[in-house]
Design a protein around this motif. Sequence first.
Motif, PDB file in Angstrom:
ATOM      1  N   ARG A   1       0.801  -1.339   0.072  1.00  0.00           N
ATOM      2  CA  ARG A   1      -0.061   0.050   0.070  1.00  0.00           C
ATOM      3  C   ARG A   1       0.871   1.365  -0.039  1.00  0.00           C
ATOM      4  O   ARG A   1       1.973   1.310   0.558  1.00  0.00           O
ATOM      5  CB  ARG A   1      -0.897  -0.195   1.176  1.00  0.00           C
ATOM      6  CG  ARG A   1      -2.125  -0.688   1.063  1.00  0.00           C
ATOM      7  CD  ARG A   1      -1.909  -2.233   1.463  1.00  0.00           C
ATOM      8  NE  ARG A   1      -1.034  -2.615   2.491  1.00  0.00           N
ATOM      9  CZ  ARG A   1      -1.470  -2.504   3.877  1.00  0.00           C
ATOM     10  NH1 ARG A   1      -2.907  -2.087   4.108  1.00  0.00           N
ATOM     11  NH2 ARG A   1      -0.647  -2.899   4.897  1.00  0.00           N
TER      12      ARG A   1
ATOM     13  N   ARG B   1     -10.387   1.242   4.638  1.00  0.00           N
ATOM     14  CA  ARG B   1      -9.394   0.251   5.181  1.00  0.00           C
ATOM     15  C   ARG B   1      -9.836  -0.956   4.430  1.00  0.00           C
ATOM     16  O   ARG B   1      -8.838  -1.728   4.132  1.00  0.00           O
ATOM     17  CB  ARG B   1      -9.622   0.140   6.628  1.00  0.00           C
ATOM     18  CG  ARG B   1      -8.983   1.185   7.541  1.00  0.00           C
ATOM     19  CD  ARG B   1      -8.789   0.958   9.097  1.00  0.00           C
ATOM     20  NE  ARG B   1      -8.236   2.074   9.568  1.00  0.00           N
ATOM     21  CZ  ARG B   1      -8.532   2.729  10.666  1.00  0.00           C
ATOM     22  NH1 ARG B   1      -9.664   2.189  11.269  1.00  0.00           N
ATOM     23  NH2 ARG B   1      -7.799   3.649  11.260  1.00  0.00           N
ATOM     24  N   LYS B   2     -11.095  -1.188   4.159  1.00  0.00           N
ATOM     25  CA  LYS B   2     -11.612  -2.528   3.362  1.00  0.00           C
ATOM     26  C   LYS B   2     -11.021  -2.223   1.989  1.00  0.00           C
ATOM     27  O   LYS B   2     -10.644  -3.369   1.523  1.00  0.00           O
ATOM     28  CB  LYS B   2     -13.029  -2.587   3.475  1.00  0.00           C
ATOM     29  CG  LYS B   2     -13.653  -3.260   4.776  1.00  0.00           C
ATOM     30  CD  LYS B   2     -15.165  -3.743   4.130  1.00  0.00           C
ATOM     31  CE  LYS B   2     -15.705  -3.798   5.735  1.00  0.00           C
ATOM     32  NZ  LYS B   2     -17.130  -3.041   5.758  1.00  0.00           N
TER      33      LYS B   2
ATOM     34  N   GLN C   1      -7.397  -3.617   1.623  1.00  0.00           N
ATOM     35  CA  GLN C   1      -7.078  -4.841   2.369  1.00  0.00           C
ATOM     36  C   GLN C   1      -6.447  -5.812   1.418  1.00  0.00           C
ATOM     37  O   GLN C   1      -5.309  -6.504   1.635  1.00  0.00           O
ATOM     38  CB  GLN C   1      -8.153  -5.187   3.101  1.00  0.00           C
ATOM     39  CG  GLN C   1      -7.975  -5.489   4.576  1.00  0.00           C
ATOM     40  CD  GLN C   1      -9.423  -5.738   5.470  1.00  0.00           C
ATOM     41  OE1 GLN C   1     -10.143  -6.267   4.780  1.00  0.00           O
ATOM     42  NE2 GLN C   1      -9.176  -5.420   6.681  1.00  0.00           N
TER      43      GLN C   1
ATOM     44  N   LEU D   1      -4.450   3.774   6.804  1.00  0.00           N
ATOM     45  CA  LEU D   1      -3.423   2.891   6.421  1.00  0.00           C
ATOM     46  C   LEU D   1      -1.919   2.921   7.172  1.00  0.00           C
ATOM     47  O   LEU D   1      -1.091   3.169   6.751  1.00  0.00           O
ATOM     48  CB  LEU D   1      -3.126   2.900   4.982  1.00  0.00           C
ATOM     49  CG  LEU D   1      -4.163   2.285   4.204  1.00  0.00           C
ATOM     50  CD1 LEU D   1      -3.783   2.402   2.828  1.00  0.00           C
ATOM     51  CD2 LEU D   1      -5.087   1.046   4.368  1.00  0.00           C
TER      52      LEU D   1
END
Length: 218
Positions: free
Chosen positions: A7, A114-115, A118, A134
């Motif tokens: 990320r 956040r999902k 992931q 994150l």
Amino acid sequence: MSERIFRIAIDGPSGAGKSTIAKAVAKRLGIDYIDTGAMYRAIGLKMLAKGLPMEESPALTEMLAETEIDFDSGNVFLDGEIVNDRIRTQEVSKAASDCSALGSVRAKLVELQRKMGQAKSVIMDGRDIGTNVLTDAEYKYFLTATAEERALRRHKEMLEKGQESDLAKVLEQIVERDHNDSTRALNPLRKAEDAEEIDSTNMSIEQVVDYICGKVGA
Ligand code: DC
């Protein structure tokens, strides 16, 4: 062989070039770009459309529970409808800034963000990505440029689009938004301790994109 998931978080003040750079990095690396500012804009747009006041209320809680925001092929979807252009007006910019100070709005969007970050590699830009959304991102950048340079870039962009623009006013608005975004109580704009600062005042977009892609090793 399993693919490496990583990320990239990019935070910074408005007009620093975050979204242009994040889009270009995403394209070059073949990963998804998540524009979190667009999500606050979508909520701002819906609150305006429903005539909801920019404050916490039971109606807002109910509205958030039944709101869906998604990205697909460069489009922003609000409840299944493409809202790319409608979220870029001055009125919605103001509504986005106002609603982004509300705890219920932030809670809903941070959970969604956040999902989204992931299961796959993403580059996400905003104000609180490295500090809150994150925190464990593999790469974190804080992109800045002087307020004068950011105002000049926005001013040129407006003139290129054939829109009227007054440089002094643009600068005033930028300074005001910086103040709002960095002094609000909830997750204000600030550099994460482990983020690397990139001052783009004297850099081209390409130079910043090259720099970030180089760091990621692509
Ligand atoms: O980046 P932008 O101008 O599209 O963002 C719109 C508004 O949303 C801006 O006033 C700051 C807010 N925002 C936020 O509070 N947190 C984020 N992660 C992204 C944007």
